[in-house]
Design a protein around this motif. Structure first.
Motif, PDB file in Angstrom:
ATOM      1  N   GLY A  63       1.833   2.251  12.162  1.00 31.75           N
ATOM      2  CA  GLY A  63       1.394   3.639  12.072  1.00 31.75           C
ATOM      3  C   GLY A  63       1.041   4.097  10.668  1.00 31.75           C
ATOM      4  O   GLY A  63       0.820   5.276  10.445  1.00 31.75           O
ATOM      5  N   LYS A  64       0.964   3.167   9.709  1.00 32.08           N
ATOM      6  CA  LYS A  64       0.647   3.517   8.329  1.00 32.08           C
ATOM      7  C   LYS A  64      -0.614   2.783   7.890  1.00 32.08           C
ATOM      8  O   LYS A  64      -0.783   1.604   8.195  1.00 32.08           O
ATOM      9  CB  LYS A  64       1.801   3.128   7.403  1.00 32.08           C
ATOM     10  CG  LYS A  64       3.079   3.851   7.740  1.00 32.08           C
ATOM     11  CD  LYS A  64       4.211   3.394   6.893  1.00 32.08           C
ATOM     12  CE  LYS A  64       5.465   4.122   7.350  1.00 32.08           C
ATOM     13  NZ  LYS A  64       6.632   3.749   6.667  1.00 32.08           N
ATOM     14  N   PRO A  65      -1.509   3.464   7.156  1.00 29.47           N
ATOM     15  CA  PRO A  65      -2.732   2.804   6.693  1.00 29.47           C
ATOM     16  C   PRO A  65      -2.490   2.030   5.392  1.00 29.47           C
ATOM     17  O   PRO A  65      -1.818   2.505   4.482  1.00 29.47           O
ATOM     18  CB  PRO A  65      -3.685   3.975   6.453  1.00 29.47           C
ATOM     19  CG  PRO A  65      -2.782   5.109   6.100  1.00 29.47           C
ATOM     20  CD  PRO A  65      -1.506   4.895   6.883  1.00 29.47           C
ATOM     21  N   PHE A  66      -3.060   0.826   5.324  1.00 27.59           N
ATOM     22  CA  PHE A  66      -2.963   0.005   4.122  1.00 27.59           C
ATOM     23  C   PHE A  66      -4.365  -0.432   3.731  1.00 27.59           C
ATOM     24  O   PHE A  66      -5.076  -1.039   4.523  1.00 27.59           O
ATOM     25  CB  PHE A  66      -2.085  -1.231   4.363  1.00 27.59           C
ATOM     26  CG  PHE A  66      -0.670  -0.868   4.712  1.00 27.59           C
ATOM     27  CD1 PHE A  66       0.231  -0.532   3.713  1.00 27.59           C
ATOM     28  CD2 PHE A  66      -0.247  -0.848   6.023  1.00 27.59           C
ATOM     29  CE1 PHE A  66       1.530  -0.176   4.033  1.00 27.59           C
ATOM     30  CE2 PHE A  66       1.049  -0.508   6.355  1.00 27.59           C
ATOM     31  CZ  PHE A  66       1.937  -0.165   5.346  1.00 27.59           C
ATOM     32  N   LEU A  67      -4.763  -0.118   2.502  1.00 33.72           N
ATOM     33  CA  LEU A  67      -6.095  -0.451   2.028  1.00 33.72           C
ATOM     34  C   LEU A  67      -6.058  -1.552   0.976  1.00 33.72           C
ATOM     35  O   LEU A  67      -7.048  -2.249   0.777  1.00 33.72           O
ATOM     36  CB  LEU A  67      -6.779   0.800   1.452  1.00 33.72           C
ATOM     37  CG  LEU A  67      -8.234   0.679   1.065  1.00 33.72           C
ATOM     38  CD1 LEU A  67      -9.085   0.262   2.263  1.00 33.72           C
ATOM     39  CD2 LEU A  67      -8.749   1.983   0.504  1.00 33.72           C
ATOM     40  N   THR A  68      -4.913  -1.721   0.320  1.00 31.22           N
ATOM     41  CA  THR A  68      -4.832  -2.718  -0.750  1.00 31.22           C
ATOM     42  C   THR A  68      -3.730  -3.738  -0.476  1.00 31.22           C
ATOM     43  O   THR A  68      -2.754  -3.464   0.225  1.00 31.22           O
ATOM     44  CB  THR A  68      -4.541  -2.059  -2.109  1.00 31.22           C
ATOM     45  OG1 THR A  68      -3.250  -1.445  -2.061  1.00 31.22           O
ATOM     46  CG2 THR A  68      -5.598  -1.025  -2.479  1.00 31.22           C
ATOM     47  N   TYR A  69      -3.911  -4.904  -1.064  1.00 28.19           N
ATOM     48  CA  TYR A  69      -2.917  -5.970  -0.968  1.00 28.19           C
ATOM     49  C   TYR A  69      -1.582  -5.502  -1.536  1.00 28.19           C
ATOM     50  O   TYR A  69      -0.532  -5.734  -0.941  1.00 28.19           O
ATOM     51  CB  TYR A  69      -3.419  -7.201  -1.726  1.00 28.19           C
ATOM     52  CG  TYR A  69      -2.345  -8.197  -2.035  1.00 28.19           C
ATOM     53  CD1 TYR A  69      -1.853  -9.036  -1.046  1.00 28.19           C
ATOM     54  CD2 TYR A  69      -1.817  -8.306  -3.313  1.00 28.19           C
ATOM     55  CE1 TYR A  69      -0.852  -9.955  -1.321  1.00 28.19           C
ATOM     56  CE2 TYR A  69      -0.821  -9.221  -3.598  1.00 28.19           C
ATOM     57  CZ  TYR A  69      -0.343 -10.044  -2.596  1.00 28.19           C
ATOM     58  OH  TYR A  69       0.653 -10.947  -2.868  1.00 28.19           O
ATOM     59  N   LYS A  70      -1.629  -4.829  -2.664  1.00 26.35           N
ATOM     60  CA  LYS A  70      -0.404  -4.391  -3.339  1.00 26.35           C
ATOM     61  C   LYS A  70       0.410  -3.445  -2.457  1.00 26.35           C
ATOM     62  O   LYS A  70       1.632  -3.590  -2.334  1.00 26.35           O
ATOM     63  CB  LYS A  70      -0.759  -3.714  -4.663  1.00 26.35           C
ATOM     64  CG  LYS A  70       0.435  -3.349  -5.494  1.00 26.35           C
ATOM     65  CD  LYS A  70       0.006  -2.778  -6.830  1.00 26.35           C
ATOM     66  CE  LYS A  70       1.204  -2.391  -7.658  1.00 26.35           C
ATOM     67  NZ  LYS A  70       0.810  -1.860  -8.960  1.00 26.35           N
ATOM     68  N   ALA A  71      -0.250  -2.493  -1.827  1.00 27.57           N
ATOM     69  CA  ALA A  71       0.453  -1.543  -0.957  1.00 27.57           C
ATOM     70  C   ALA A  71       1.055  -2.257   0.248  1.00 27.57           C
ATOM     71  O   ALA A  71       2.199  -1.995   0.631  1.00 27.57           O
ATOM     72  CB  ALA A  71      -0.496  -0.445  -0.504  1.00 27.57           C
ATOM     73  N   ALA A  72       0.302  -3.177   0.837  1.00 24.84           N
ATOM     74  CA  ALA A  72       0.793  -3.914   1.999  1.00 24.84           C
ATOM     75  C   ALA A  72       1.974  -4.793   1.615  1.00 24.84           C
ATOM     76  O   ALA A  72       2.976  -4.853   2.339  1.00 24.84           O
ATOM     77  CB  ALA A  72      -0.327  -4.763   2.590  1.00 24.84           C
ATOM     78  N   LYS A  73       1.887  -5.462   0.479  1.00 25.13           N
ATOM     79  CA  LYS A  73       2.961  -6.347   0.020  1.00 25.13           C
ATOM     80  C   LYS A  73       4.240  -5.556  -0.244  1.00 25.13           C
ATOM     81  O   LYS A  73       5.327  -5.960   0.186  1.00 25.13           O
ATOM     82  CB  LYS A  73       2.526  -7.082  -1.248  1.00 25.13           C
ATOM     83  CG  LYS A  73       3.548  -8.081  -1.754  1.00 25.13           C
ATOM     84  CD  LYS A  73       3.028  -8.767  -2.989  1.00 25.13           C
ATOM     85  CE  LYS A  73       3.879  -8.320  -4.142  1.00 25.13           C
ATOM     86  NZ  LYS A  73       3.570  -8.927  -5.410  1.00 25.13           N
ATOM     87  N   GLN A  74       4.126  -4.429  -0.917  1.00 24.84           N
ATOM     88  CA  GLN A  74       5.304  -3.606  -1.202  1.00 24.84           C
ATOM     89  C   GLN A  74       5.955  -3.114   0.084  1.00 24.84           C
ATOM     90  O   GLN A  74       7.176  -3.096   0.204  1.00 24.84           O
ATOM     91  CB  GLN A  74       4.930  -2.430  -2.090  1.00 24.84           C
ATOM     92  CG  GLN A  74       4.647  -2.837  -3.514  1.00 24.84           C
ATOM     93  CD  GLN A  74       4.188  -1.658  -4.368  1.00 24.84           C
ATOM     94  OE1 GLN A  74       3.783  -0.621  -3.860  1.00 24.84           O
ATOM     95  NE2 GLN A  74       4.258  -1.831  -5.670  1.00 24.84           N
ATOM     96  N   TYR A  75       5.145  -2.712   1.034  1.00 25.15           N
ATOM     97  CA  TYR A  75       5.685  -2.240   2.312  1.00 25.15           C
ATOM     98  C   TYR A  75       6.415  -3.369   3.031  1.00 25.15           C
ATOM     99  O   TYR A  75       7.537  -3.195   3.498  1.00 25.15           O
ATOM    100  CB  TYR A  75       4.564  -1.679   3.186  1.00 25.15           C
ATOM    101  CG  TYR A  75       5.040  -1.291   4.561  1.00 25.15           C
ATOM    102  CD1 TYR A  75       5.818  -0.158   4.740  1.00 25.15           C
ATOM    103  CD2 TYR A  75       4.735  -2.071   5.663  1.00 25.15           C
ATOM    104  CE1 TYR A  75       6.276   0.196   6.002  1.00 25.15           C
ATOM    105  CE2 TYR A  75       5.189  -1.726   6.925  1.00 25.15           C
ATOM    106  CZ  TYR A  75       5.959  -0.590   7.087  1.00 25.15           C
ATOM    107  OH  TYR A  75       6.419  -0.253   8.332  1.00 25.15           O
ATOM    108  N   LEU A  76       5.786  -4.539   3.124  1.00 27.39           N
ATOM    109  CA  LEU A  76       6.381  -5.663   3.833  1.00 27.39           C
ATOM    110  C   LEU A  76       7.680  -6.126   3.181  1.00 27.39           C
ATOM    111  O   LEU A  76       8.629  -6.480   3.861  1.00 27.39           O
ATOM    112  CB  LEU A  76       5.392  -6.829   3.914  1.00 27.39           C
ATOM    113  CG  LEU A  76       4.195  -6.613   4.834  1.00 27.39           C
ATOM    114  CD1 LEU A  76       3.198  -7.753   4.684  1.00 27.39           C
ATOM    115  CD2 LEU A  76       4.634  -6.463   6.270  1.00 27.39           C
ATOM    116  N   GLN A  77       7.734  -6.117   1.862  1.00 27.19           N
ATOM    117  CA  GLN A  77       8.934  -6.559   1.166  1.00 27.19           C
ATOM    118  C   GLN A  77      10.107  -5.618   1.360  1.00 27.19           C
ATOM    119  O   GLN A  77      11.255  -6.018   1.222  1.00 27.19           O
ATOM    120  CB  GLN A  77       8.653  -6.749  -0.323  1.00 27.19           C
ATOM    121  CG  GLN A  77       7.813  -7.975  -0.583  1.00 27.19           C
ATOM    122  CD  GLN A  77       7.501  -8.165  -2.046  1.00 27.19           C
ATOM    123  OE1 GLN A  77       7.397  -7.206  -2.804  1.00 27.19           O
ATOM    124  NE2 GLN A  77       7.345  -9.410  -2.454  1.00 27.19           N
ATOM    125  N   GLY A  78       9.840  -4.386   1.733  1.00 27.71           N
ATOM    126  CA  GLY A  78      10.909  -3.423   1.958  1.00 27.71           C
ATOM    127  C   GLY A  78      11.502  -3.475   3.362  1.00 27.71           C
ATOM    128  O   GLY A  78      12.456  -2.767   3.654  1.00 27.71           O
TER     129      GLY A  78
END
Length: 65
Positions: free
Chosen positions: A32-47
Motif C-alpha cells: 500500500g506504499k509507493p516506491f519510486l527509488t531503489y533507496k526508498a525500497a531498500k530502506q523499507y524492506l530492511q525495516g
C-alpha cells in the motif's frame, strides 16, 4: 532489535531491486506504499521482519516486470 544479518538483503535481491528501480518514472506500490527509488525500497524492506520482507520483495518483483 534484529541483528544486521537478518536485516540485510541478499546480493541478488539488491541487484534485482536496482534494475527494477533504475530510471523508473512511475512508482511501484507494495504494501500500500509507493516506491519510486531503489533507496526508498531498500530502506523499507530492511525495516521489516524477514517474512514480511520476503512478501514485500516478491510483490515489488512481480509489479516491476
Amino acid at each position: 532489535m534484529l541483528d544486521e544479518a537478518t536485516q540485510s538483503l541478499s546480493r541478488p535481491q539488491r541487484r534485482l531491486l536496482r534494475r527494477i528501480y533504475n530510471g523508473r518514472t512511475t512508482p511501484i506500490i507494495a504494501d500500500g506504499k509507493p516506491f519510486l527509488t531503489y533507496k526508498a525500497a531498500k530502506q523499507y524492506l530492511q525495516g521489516l521482519t524477514p517474512e514480511a520482507r520476503d512478501a514485500a520483495y516478491l510483490e515489488m518483483k512481480e509489479k516491476g516486470k
